[in-house]
Motif scaffolding. Structure first.
Motif, PDB file in Angstrom:
ATOM      1  N   GLU A 117      12.006  -2.049  -3.256  1.00 27.70           N
ATOM      2  CA  GLU A 117      12.239  -3.123  -2.285  1.00 27.70           C
ATOM      3  C   GLU A 117      11.119  -3.203  -1.255  1.00 27.70           C
ATOM      4  OE1 GLU A 117      16.118  -2.277  -0.742  1.00 27.70           O
ATOM      5  OE2 GLU A 117      17.128  -2.993  -2.562  1.00 27.70           O
ATOM      6  N   LEU A 118      10.672  -2.060  -0.768  1.00 25.49           N
ATOM      7  CA  LEU A 118       9.567  -2.053   0.204  1.00 25.49           C
ATOM      8  C   LEU A 118       8.295  -2.603  -0.439  1.00 25.49           C
ATOM      9  CD1 LEU A 118      10.179   1.407   1.904  1.00 25.49           C
ATOM     10  CD2 LEU A 118      10.386  -0.833   3.000  1.00 25.49           C
ATOM     11  N   SER A 158       8.953   2.804  15.418  1.00 26.57           N
ATOM     12  CA  SER A 158       9.419   1.440  15.584  1.00 26.57           C
ATOM     13  C   SER A 158      10.811   1.303  14.982  1.00 26.57           C
ATOM     14  CB  SER A 158       8.453   0.480  14.874  1.00 26.57           C
ATOM     15  OG  SER A 158       8.951  -0.838  14.920  1.00 26.57           O
ATOM     16  N   ASP A 159      11.579   0.349  15.494  1.00 25.33           N
ATOM     17  CA  ASP A 159      12.894   0.050  14.937  1.00 25.33           C
ATOM     18  C   ASP A 159      12.790  -0.957  13.797  1.00 25.33           C
ATOM     19  OD1 ASP A 159      14.167   1.740  16.731  1.00 25.33           O
ATOM     20  OD2 ASP A 159      14.446   0.145  18.212  1.00 25.33           O
ATOM     21  N   SER A 160      11.577  -1.429  13.538  1.00 25.88           N
ATOM     22  CA  SER A 160      11.364  -2.459  12.521  1.00 25.88           C
ATOM     23  C   SER A 160      10.288  -2.018  11.538  1.00 25.88           C
ATOM     24  CB  SER A 160      10.939  -3.759  13.204  1.00 25.88           C
ATOM     25  OG  SER A 160      10.494  -4.699  12.250  1.00 25.88           O
ATOM     26  N   GLU A 161      10.452  -2.384  10.286  1.00 26.29           N
ATOM     27  CA  GLU A 161       9.431  -2.071   9.292  1.00 26.29           C
ATOM     28  C   GLU A 161       8.251  -3.038   9.365  1.00 26.29           C
ATOM     29  OE1 GLU A 161      10.973  -4.189   5.229  1.00 26.29           O
ATOM     30  OE2 GLU A 161      12.012  -2.368   5.795  1.00 26.29           O
ATOM     31  N   GLY A 213       5.950  -6.056   0.316  1.00 29.14           N
ATOM     32  CA  GLY A 213       4.545  -5.860   0.698  1.00 29.14           C
ATOM     33  C   GLY A 213       4.340  -4.900   1.853  1.00 29.14           C
ATOM     34  N   ARG A 214       5.239  -3.943   2.003  1.00 21.12           N
ATOM     35  CA  ARG A 214       5.139  -2.990   3.110  1.00 21.12           C
ATOM     36  C   ARG A 214       4.166  -1.859   2.789  1.00 21.12           C
ATOM     37  NH1 ARG A 214       6.846  -6.713   6.092  1.00 21.12           N
ATOM     38  NH2 ARG A 214       9.067  -6.990   6.247  1.00 21.12           N
ATOM     39  N   THR A 241       0.853  -1.171   0.000  1.00 16.54           N
ATOM     40  CA  THR A 241       0.000   0.000   0.000  1.00 16.54           C
ATOM     41  C   THR A 241       0.888   1.220   0.000  1.00 16.54           C
ATOM     42  OG1 THR A 241      -1.635  -1.185   1.291  1.00 16.54           O
ATOM     43  CG2 THR A 241      -1.803   1.219   1.254  1.00 16.54           C
ATOM     44  N   THR A 242       0.692   2.101  -0.957  1.00 14.50           N
ATOM     45  CA  THR A 242       1.467   3.326  -1.028  1.00 14.50           C
ATOM     46  C   THR A 242       0.518   4.497  -0.927  1.00 14.50           C
ATOM     47  OG1 THR A 242       3.057   2.248  -2.470  1.00 14.50           O
ATOM     48  CG2 THR A 242       3.115   4.661  -2.388  1.00 14.50           C
ATOM     49  N   ILE A 243       0.760   5.360   0.061  1.00 13.90           N
ATOM     50  CA  ILE A 243      -0.066   6.544   0.260  1.00 13.90           C
ATOM     51  C   ILE A 243       0.867   7.735   0.206  1.00 13.90           C
ATOM     52  CG2 ILE A 243      -1.673   7.725   1.783  1.00 13.90           C
ATOM     53  CD1 ILE A 243      -2.194   4.988   3.097  1.00 13.90           C
ATOM     54  N   SER A 244       0.658   8.635  -0.711  1.00 17.37           N
ATOM     55  CA  SER A 244       1.534   9.798  -0.828  1.00 17.37           C
ATOM     56  C   SER A 244       0.750  11.075  -0.620  1.00 17.37           C
ATOM     57  CB  SER A 244       2.202   9.826  -2.201  1.00 17.37           C
ATOM     58  OG  SER A 244       1.271  10.212  -3.183  1.00 17.37           O
ATOM     59  N   SER A 245       1.487  12.166  -0.461  1.00 19.13           N
ATOM     60  CA  SER A 245       0.830  13.451  -0.267  1.00 19.13           C
ATOM     61  C   SER A 245       0.152  13.921  -1.540  1.00 19.13           C
ATOM     62  CB  SER A 245       1.816  14.497   0.237  1.00 19.13           C
ATOM     63  OG  SER A 245       2.874  14.631  -0.684  1.00 19.13           O
TER      64      SER A 245
END
Length: 124
Positions: free
Chosen positions: A102-103, A82-85, A107-108, A3-7
């Motif tokens: 890569e993200l 968080s220290d983790s994605e 699936g980030r 999921t990509t959410i941009s301004s």
């Protein structure tokens, strides 16, 4: 699926943007930031776990990262870093380059830094 959410999605109302970001962090809310189960219904809202878990990617410039950390520190009732994605909304300063690809491949959930800042400063 990532999921990509941009301004650049600012044509949507702010409440729709907040809803999208909150939906993207649903897994986090269910587990809580410490992995503990969520507070049962009826608990005092002041003790509720933050809704948004952010991960600052390495591409965010140090001065912008410091500013965002400060902003999150002012809004610990709704967000934390968080220290983790894993389970986090991954914050990018730009939507270009290898890091974005890569993200997405992993699936980030991805948010632009300006939108993440706006979620904290104007949650309405």
């Amino acid at each position: 699926m990532s999921t990509t959410i941009s301004s650049s999605t600012t044509s949507a109302s702010s409440s729709a943007v907040v809803a999208a970001a909150t939906a993207a962090s649903t897994a986090l809310v269910e587990a809580g930031p410490s992995g503990a189960p969520p507070h049962p219904q009826g608990d005092d809202d002041d003790d509720a776990d933050p809704l948004l878990q952010f991960f600052l990617t390495p591409s965010v410039p140090p001065e912008r990262a410091a500013s965002f950390r400060s902003l999150v520190a002012q809004h610990t009732h709704i967000a934390f870093l968080s220290d983790s994605e894993d389970g986090s909304l991954c914050i990018l300063s730009t939507f270009e380059g290898q890091e974005l690809r890569e993200l997405q491949e992993r699936g980030r959930c991805i948010l632009g830094l300006p939108l993440a800042e706006r979620l904290l400063t104007d949650p309405s």
